[in-house]
Every structure is written in structure tokens, then in C-alpha cells.
Design a protein around this motif. Structure first.
Motif, short mmCIF file in Angstrom:
data_model
loop_
_atom_site.label_atom_id
_atom_site.label_comp_id
_atom_site.label_asym_id
_atom_site.label_seq_id
_atom_site.Cartn_x
_atom_site.Cartn_y
_atom_site.Cartn_z
N ASP A 1 0.67 -1.15 -0.11
CA ASP A 1 0.17 -0.78 0.30
C ASP A 1 1.17 1.21 0.22
O ASP A 1 2.03 1.14 -0.10
CB ASP A 1 -1.07 -0.24 1.57
CG ASP A 1 -0.68 0.06 2.79
OD1 ASP A 1 1.07 0.02 2.57
OD2 ASP A 1 -0.66 -0.24 3.62
N ALA A 2 0.28 2.35 -0.40
CA ALA A 2 1.01 3.63 -0.23
C ALA A 2 0.24 4.64 0.09
O ALA A 2 -1.52 4.59 0.04
CB ALA A 2 1.73 3.84 -1.32
N VAL B 1 12.18 1.30 -8.77
CA VAL B 1 12.06 2.31 -7.69
C VAL B 1 11.75 1.77 -6.27
O VAL B 1 10.61 0.79 -5.81
CB VAL B 1 10.55 2.93 -7.89
CG1 VAL B 1 10.59 3.70 -6.84
CG2 VAL B 1 10.72 3.47 -9.39
N THR B 2 12.80 1.66 -5.41
CA THR B 2 12.30 1.83 -3.79
C THR B 2 12.30 2.40 -3.17
O THR B 2 12.71 3.81 -2.69
CB THR B 2 13.91 0.57 -3.74
OG1 THR B 2 14.46 -0.21 -4.23
CG2 THR B 2 14.11 -0.22 -2.20
N TRP B 3 11.08 2.10 -1.75
CA TRP B 3 10.76 3.18 -1.13
C TRP B 3 10.72 2.41 0.60
O TRP B 3 10.07 0.85 0.29
CB TRP B 3 9.83 3.85 -1.47
CG TRP B 3 8.53 3.38 -1.31
CD1 TRP B 3 7.27 3.95 -0.59
CD2 TRP B 3 7.50 2.73 -2.46
NE1 TRP B 3 5.66 2.76 -0.55
CE2 TRP B 3 6.21 2.52 -1.80
CE3 TRP B 3 7.99 1.86 -3.31
CZ2 TRP B 3 5.48 1.47 -2.70
CZ3 TRP B 3 7.70 1.13 -3.88
CH2 TRP B 3 5.82 0.61 -3.89
N LEU C 1 5.37 -5.24 -8.69
CA LEU C 1 4.65 -4.22 -7.55
C LEU C 1 5.34 -5.39 -6.61
O LEU C 1 4.39 -6.51 -6.21
CB LEU C 1 3.77 -3.39 -7.21
CG LEU C 1 3.46 -3.47 -6.17
CD1 LEU C 1 4.11 -1.33 -6.30
CD2 LEU C 1 2.05 -2.54 -6.14
N VAL C 2 6.21 -5.70 -5.31
CA VAL C 2 7.31 -6.69 -4.68
C VAL C 2 6.87 -5.97 -3.23
O VAL C 2 7.55 -4.66 -3.13
CB VAL C 2 7.45 -7.19 -5.69
CG1 VAL C 2 6.76 -8.05 -6.60
CG2 VAL C 2 9.32 -6.48 -5.76
N ARG C 3 7.08 -7.07 -2.02
CA ARG C 3 7.36 -6.34 -1.05
C ARG C 3 8.40 -7.62 -0.93
O ARG C 3 8.37 -8.55 -1.25
CB ARG C 3 5.91 -6.83 -0.13
CG ARG C 3 6.68 -6.04 1.34
CD ARG C 3 5.53 -6.68 2.45
NE ARG C 3 4.21 -6.11 2.06
CZ ARG C 3 3.36 -4.31 2.12
NH1 ARG C 3 4.86 -3.55 3.42
NH2 ARG C 3 2.81 -4.10 2.07
N ASP C 4 9.65 -6.95 -0.33
CA ASP C 4 10.72 -7.40 0.40
C ASP C 4 10.71 -6.87 1.84
O ASP C 4 12.21 -6.11 1.83
CB ASP C 4 11.88 -6.96 -0.82
CG ASP C 4 12.98 -7.30 -0.08
OD1 ASP C 4 13.00 -7.93 0.34
OD2 ASP C 4 13.65 -7.29 -0.84
N GLY C 5 10.71 -7.62 2.44
CA GLY C 5 10.87 -7.61 3.96
C GLY C 5 10.27 -6.20 3.84
O GLY C 5 8.42 -5.50 3.75
N ASP C 6 10.72 -4.91 4.96
CA ASP C 6 10.15 -3.71 5.27
C ASP C 6 10.06 -2.69 4.10
O ASP C 6 9.95 -1.22 3.72
CB ASP C 6 11.69 -3.36 6.13
CG ASP C 6 11.16 -3.54 7.14
OD1 ASP C 6 9.94 -4.23 7.18
OD2 ASP C 6 12.13 -3.56 8.37
N ARG D 1 9.55 -1.77 -0.10
CA ARG D 1 8.78 -2.17 -1.27
C ARG D 1 9.46 -1.39 -2.44
O ARG D 1 10.12 -0.87 -2.93
CB ARG D 1 7.58 -1.78 -1.15
CG ARG D 1 6.79 -1.46 0.04
CD ARG D 1 5.35 -0.33 0.48
NE ARG D 1 6.38 0.06 1.59
CZ ARG D 1 5.87 1.15 2.48
NH1 ARG D 1 4.33 1.45 1.68
NH2 ARG D 1 5.96 1.89 2.18
N ARG D 2 8.75 -1.91 -3.32
CA ARG D 2 9.58 -1.84 -5.04
C ARG D 2 8.75 -2.02 -5.92
O ARG D 2 7.81 -2.97 -6.04
CB ARG D 2 10.57 -3.05 -5.36
CG ARG D 2 11.80 -3.33 -4.59
CD ARG D 2 13.07 -4.04 -5.02
NE ARG D 2 14.10 -3.82 -4.31
CZ ARG D 2 14.35 -4.03 -3.36
NH1 ARG D 2 13.95 -5.67 -2.61
NH2 ARG D 2 15.69 -4.57 -2.76
N LEU D 3 9.22 -1.21 -7.20
CA LEU D 3 8.17 -1.16 -8.12
C LEU D 3 8.79 -1.10 -9.65
O LEU D 3 10.35 -0.27 -9.58
CB LEU D 3 7.65 -0.02 -8.40
CG LEU D 3 6.81 0.72 -9.67
CD1 LEU D 3 5.59 -0.57 -9.85
CD2 LEU D 3 6.35 2.11 -9.73
#
Length: 478
Positions: A383-384, A476-478, A416-421, A423-425
Motif C-alpha cells: 500500500d501507499a 523504485v525502492t521505498w 510491484l513486490v514487497r521485500d521485507g520492510d 517495497r519495489r516497483l
């Protein structure tokens, strides 16, 4: 009040469920603690002989009841739910019972001490508690027939009229509700000397409020409703107030006791819930007004700027293919159209949509525009907030547009994936690729600079991987 576009209630989150349960638990603990201290602690002696304060509390409680009843009436007008109507009717009856009715009936029935001036308010309070319990028992989504008749007032007026007429007709035969010595007895003395019907009525209303408290708490855990959150603890205090009235009938004496304070606590919690409801309504109304203004701007952009840019692009296709300015004009028009359409989309939506849905829609639009095959793989748990959504969508659109226009890509993949804490697009393409160092150096184009700035604002980072003939990858990593 007119209902705003944004909904007042809906499915609650886990935090809302826990909050409703905690509030009701606090109400039950407070009522139980006060009652236990009064009954068993020899050091807690609370009782004041103060008829004026009795009248003040009755007036304040009645005014709060009428205010909340009016709010519930407006909710019923907007939504037509039977629960709101029954709640409003019950509170109106409680308000009528407390608006000096005891003094009026005592004056009308002079010489009937302990009879009419006790039985009539008691009858209305029992009816009000029954209606509140019925509101808790009724299915929350049940709708009542829409009508112009003000049933919020008609039903309580009819109940009060029937009760008053019946008791007045039997006023000579009414038993004394309380012993004549009760009014002068010290409040610290336990008094269970009232008429059995009086005691049964107080016990019955206590049971009604207790049932309503549990049911309203259960409903508040399933629905996001600011007023409903406070009905559970409020009814808990009301139940303990009736228990105290069962033990110490200060409601019909000049003594001020714990039952009066617990009853006032019931109305104060209702007032808090009403204020939260009003605050939520105006916040939703403000959001709806802002959204409507944004949609108006979006329509103006679409009908004005977008149409003019599309006309310029169409005229640009009429230039000779060898004309040096042709590609520059068409490229500028494409970028302007992308920017304008992105602005139209951002203005026309309220930002409450999930990120995966927004990315899927943006990717589908870009694929149709450039005639490319785009695969979208998104994790719907990522989410964002609205500002981050806007930045991510703009980055994704710019990456897809660059791959289609400059890289001549035929297939793209948006992930759009989640890697632990983190998130990457990721946007990958099979295009011609480019020299990353040369494209991102001092002479970097505005598109890459804009993407990097938007990524930093998340806050996050932008990474570009590519090589001539090997496609490219924007992450993009955030």
C-alpha cells in the motif's frame, strides 16, 4: 443535513474494533467499581441533599438526549435505517421523562405523594429503555419505509399521552411508590423499601441497558460508526445507574447520589459520540467539496488542454516525414498529453483506491496508447498513501513511455513486490536499451531527472539498469 459524497460509516479496521471493545470495557469497569465502592466500602459515603443540582442534572441530561435524538433523526432521514429511528424515539422519551415532568405531575396530583409523579416518569423511562434495546436488537441494515411523517416525535408523544391518560384515570388507585420517609432519609442508607413494581421496573431497565451495551459493542466492532462506538459504554453506565436507583431511589428524592452521576455519564458519553459524528460528517463534507472541485478542474483540463494537444499532434502528423521538427513536435505533444492525462486522472480521483488497482489501470491505458504488450504483476498487500501513489504512477507512466517511444519495446513487465520492510516497483522492457552512464549523467533528460526526484520524495531511490540491445529495467525502492 444533506449527506456528503463520502460515506459516514463502513467496514472498520482492527484498530476501530479494539477501540470499541476497550471503550465498552471501560464503561463496565467504571460502573462496577463505583457501585462496589458505594456498597462495600465504609469510607465511600457519597450523598448530598441538593434539590437544585437535581434539577440542573435533569435539564442537562434532557438537552443532551434531545440533541442526540435530533442527530439520529437526521441520520434516519438520510439512510432510512430502523435502528436510528428507534434510538431517536427512545432518547426523546428519556428526555421527556426528565424535563421537569416529576415536578409537573406532582403539582397536578397534589396530595398523591409518591404516586403519579413517580409512576409517569418511570413508565416513560421504561418505554425509552425498551426502544433503545429494540434498536440494538434490530438488524443494523434494516430499512424503514420512507415517509414525511415525523415518527421520531409522533411515537414518543403517543406513548407519553397514553401513559399520562391511563395513570391520570387511575390516579386515585395508584399505590405509593416510595415511603414518605424516603425523601428525608440519608442517602448513604440502603433503601429497598420501594413498591415491588418500582423495584422491578428499575431492574428491568438495568437489564435492557446491559443487553443494549453488549449488542452495540458487537455492532461497533463490525461497523465504522463514530456514534455507535460510544453507545456501548454509555449503555453500560446507564445500566449501573438503574442498579443504583434500585438500591438508592435518589431519582425521586432530594438526595443526589451515584445513580444520578452514572446517569449523567450515560448522556455525556452520548454527547461525545454525537460530537464525533458531527466532526466526521463535516470532514467528509469538506472532502467531498474538495473532490468535486478537483473533478471540475479535471473536466476543464480534459475538454481544453488535452483536446488542443491532441489537435496539435494530429496536425503534426501532416508534416513531411523528413522534416526535422516533425519528431520533436510529435514527441512534445505525446509528453504533454501524458502529463495532462495524468493530471486529469489525479484530479478526478479521491486517492482512496488501492495502489495495485491504480497501477493496473495506468498500465492498461499506456499499453493501449502505445500498442505494446504489458504484463502487470502486483502484490495487493503493498500500500501507499495518496501522495506516494501519485509519484509511483507518474514514474511508471514515464518508464513505460520511454520504453515505447525511445526503446521501441514490444513487451513490458510491471511488477510491484514487497521485500521485507522495503517495497519495489519494477518496469522491465525488451527494447533497444541505452547507455545508462551517458543517459543519467550531466546531460540526462528531464524524464529521468523527474523520475529520480519523485522517487526521492517517497522517500526512496531510483535505479536504472540497461545496455544497448539488452532492454532496460527501472526499479523504485521505498
Amino acid at each position: 443535513m444533506r449527506s456528503p459524497t463520502a460515506p459516514i460509516d463502513g467496514p472498520p479496521g482492527a484498530g476501530s474494533r479494539r477501540s470499541a471493545v476497550r471503550l465498552s470495557t471501560a464503561g463496565w469497569v467504571a460502573g462496577l467499581l463505583v457501585t462496589a465502592l458505594v456498597l462495600w466500602s465504609p469510607h465511600v459515603l457519597f450523598g448530598y441533599h441538593n434539590p437544585s443540582l437535581h434539577l440542573i442534572l435533569d435539564s442537562v441530561d434532557a438537552c443532551v438526549a434531545l440533541l442526540v435524538a435530533y442527530l439520529l433523526h437526521e441520520r434516519f432521514v438520510r439512510r432510512g435505517r430502523m435502528q436510528d429511528l428507534l434510538l431517536a424515539q427512545g432518547l426523546v422519551l428519556l428526555a421527556v421523562a426528565g424535563l421537569g415532568l416529576t415536578a409537573v405531575t406532582e403539582w397536578l396530583a397534589r396530595g398523591q405523594q409518591g404516586a403519579l409523579h413517580v409512576w409517569l416518569p418511570l413508565s416513560l423511562r421504561v418505554a425509552g429503555a425498551a426502544l433503545i434495546t429494540a434498536a440494538a436488537l434490530v438488524r443494523p441494515g434494516r430499512l424503514a419505509p420512507r415517509t414525511r411523517w415525523p415518527w421520531t416525535v409522533i411515537v414518543p408523544a403517543a406513548v407519553a399521552g397514553v401513559a399520562a391518560a391511563s395513570l391520570w384515570a387511575w390516579r386515585e388507585r395508584l399505590p405509593a411508590a416510595l415511603d414518605a420517609t424516603v425523601a428525608s432519609a440519608p442517602a448513604q442508607q440502603e433503601l429497598l423499601t420501594g413498591h415491588p413494581v418500582l423495584l422491578a421496573a428499575q431492574g428491568g431497565t438495568a437489564l435492557c441497558f446491559a443487553i443494549a451495551s453488549f449488542l452495540f459493542t458487537a455492532q461497533a466492532a463490525r461497523r465504522a460508526d463514530s456514534l455507535l462506538d460510544w453507545l456501548g459504554p454509555a449503555c453500560a453506565l446507564a445500566a449501573f445507574a438503574r442498579v443504583n436507583y434500585l438500591l438508592f431511589p435518589s431519582l425521586y428524592t432530594d438526595w443526589l447520589y451515584t445513580g444520578d452521576l452514572l446517569r449523567t455519564g450515560f448522556y455525556l458519553l452520548l454527547l461525545v459520540g454525537a460530537l464525533r459524528e458531527i466532526e466526521q460528517y463535516w470532514n467528509a463534507y469538506s472532502r467531498a467539496a474538495v473532490l468535486e472541485d478537483r473533478r471540475r478542474l479535471a473536466r476543464e483540463l480534459h475538454d481544453g488542454v488535452v483536446q488542443e494537444l491532441a489537435l496539435i499532434r494530429m496536425e503534426g502528423h501532416g508534416l513531411p516525414r523528413g522534416e526535422p521538427s516533425r519528431e520533436r513536435i510529435l514527441g512534445a505533444c505525446d509528453r504533454g498529453l501524458d502529463e495532462a492525462r495524468a493530471a486529469v486522472h489525479a484530479l478526478g480521483h479521491d486517492g482512496d483506491e488501492p495502489l495495485d488497482l491504480v497501477l493496473r489501470r495506468a498500465g492498461r491505458e499506456m499499453a493501449q496508447r502505445y500498442g505494446i504488450h504489458l504484463e502487470v504483476e502486483v502484490d495487493d498487500t503493498v500500500d501507499a498513501d495518496p501522495d506516494q501513489q501519485h509519484a509511483l504512477v507518474r514514474i511508471a507512466r514515464e518508464a513505460v513511455a520511454n520504453a515505447a517511444r525511445h526503446g521501441r519495446a514490444g513487451r513490458l513487465r510491471l511488477r510491484l513486490v514487497r521485500d521485507g520492510d522495503r517495497r519495489r516497483l519494477v518496469v522491465e522492457d525488451d527494447g533497444a536499451g541505452f547507455d545508462v552512464h551517458r543517459a543519467t549523467g550531466a546531460g540526462a533528460g528531464y524524464g529521468l531527472i523527474s523520475m529520480r526526484d519523485r522517487a526521492r520524495s517517497l522517500p526512496g531511490s531510483l535505479e536504472v539498469r540497461s545496455e544497448p540491445g539488452g532492454g532496460s529495467e527501472v526499479t523504485v525502492t521505498w
